[in-house]
Design an enzyme around this catalytic site. Structure first.
Site, PDB file in Angstrom:
ATOM      1  N   SER A 193       0.845  -1.193   0.000  1.00 46.35           N
ATOM      2  CA  SER A 193       0.000   0.000   0.000  1.00 46.35           C
ATOM      3  C   SER A 193       0.881   1.244   0.000  1.00 46.35           C
ATOM      4  CB  SER A 193      -0.892   0.021   1.248  1.00 46.35           C
ATOM      5  OG  SER A 193      -1.591   1.255   1.366  1.00 46.35           O
ATOM      6  N   TYR A 197      -2.325  -0.126  10.313  1.00 40.74           N
ATOM      7  CA  TYR A 197      -2.343  -0.542   8.906  1.00 40.74           C
ATOM      8  C   TYR A 197      -1.024  -0.178   8.224  1.00 40.74           C
ATOM      9  CZ  TYR A 197      -3.859  -1.063   4.064  1.00 40.74           C
ATOM     10  OH  TYR A 197      -3.956  -1.436   2.747  1.00 40.74           O
TER      11      TYR A 197
END
Length: 266
Positions: free
Chosen positions: A146, A159
């Site tokens: 990501s 995250y």
């Protein structure tokens, strides 16, 4: 580099029940690959399997898998080995996020996110890579990381930490496997229009605030599948976030300003 033909190559995709994972399955099937879609939701992966068979004109497979459970990983890979054959391309797409201030985070969610996004992915990858090395086959591991692993923003503490780990793991693994002609590609997307945000941001405010800057999963999947034919080190989307991530590294003060301001939409 010579193009790798995907026809009859075994492509295993985790988190393949919906969203980006399902789109990767469809794009690979359209190129003639033998697709193995894996996820916890057995009812959904069955539909993905059927669509892959329509696109490829050959068998596709669907196996239930919880990447956070080593026993589930072992059972799934045993079925793949018995019913399908050696994996040529592994796409580690399974993962989830929760956008919340760290002080408010449930410790159980922290543990679960690392189990799914990092530890389970590593266990599965190790088993697939061991087989590739034993068979002395050219292979490919594609890890969906990501942009959060390159440029952390508020409310993405846990995250981002998991995706920073995926990036570090992938970069080292790439160097280890290069002599064996096994490629490692890291995909670093920004926000994608998928059900990922049903859990990450139940309010829906984050996606709504991004407008047209949200990525199309079908287009991203097509780019990822092209990398199966022509392996690359990284895929970073959208382009302007890659530029921002480079700024973040080269100019930390400006990077903090961007991450905490312009790119902070949560």
């Amino acid at each position: 580099m010579k193009k790798m033909e995907l026809k009859d190559k075994v492509v295993l995709v985790t988190g393949g029940s919906a969203g980006l994972g399902a789109e990767i399955c469809y794009a690979a099937a359209a190129k003639g690959a033998i697709v193995v879609t894996c996820a916890r939701r057995i009812n959904l992966i069955g539909k993905v399997k059927e669509r892959c068979e329509e696109l490829s004109g050959k068998p596709a497979y669907a196996f239930q898998l919880d990447v956070a459970d080593p026993e589930s990983v072992a059972a799934c890979l045993e079925k793949v080995a018995t019913e399908v054959g050696p994996v040529d391309i592994l796409v580690n797409n399974a993962g989830f996020g929760i956008f919340e201030n760290f002080a408010d985070f449930n410790p159980k969610d922290i543990t679960r996110m690392f189990e799914v996004n990092v530890l389970g992915m590593m266990v599965l990858t190790q088993q697939v890579v061991i087989q590739m090395l034993e068979d002395k086959r050219c292979g490919h591991v594609i890890n969906i990381a990501s942009m959060a692993g390159k440029m952390a923003t508020p409310k993405s503490t846990v995250y981002s930490a998991t995706k920073f780990a995926v990036l570090g793991f992938s970069n080292a693994l790439r160097l280890e496997l290069k002599p064996a002609n096994i490629h490692v590609t890291t995909v670093n997307p920004g926000p994608i229009q998928t059900e990922f945000f049903d859990k990450a941001d139940p309010s829906g405010q984050y996606l709504a605030s991004l407008g047209n800057h949200v990525l199309d999963p079908q287009k991203l999947a097509a780019r990822i599948v092209r990398s199966m034919e022509h392996p690359v080190r990284e895929i970073n989307r959208p382009g302007y976030m890659e530029v921002a991530a480079r700024f973040y590294t080269l100019f930390p003060a400006i990077g903090d300003f961007l991450a905490g301001g312009i790119f902070n939409k949560k």
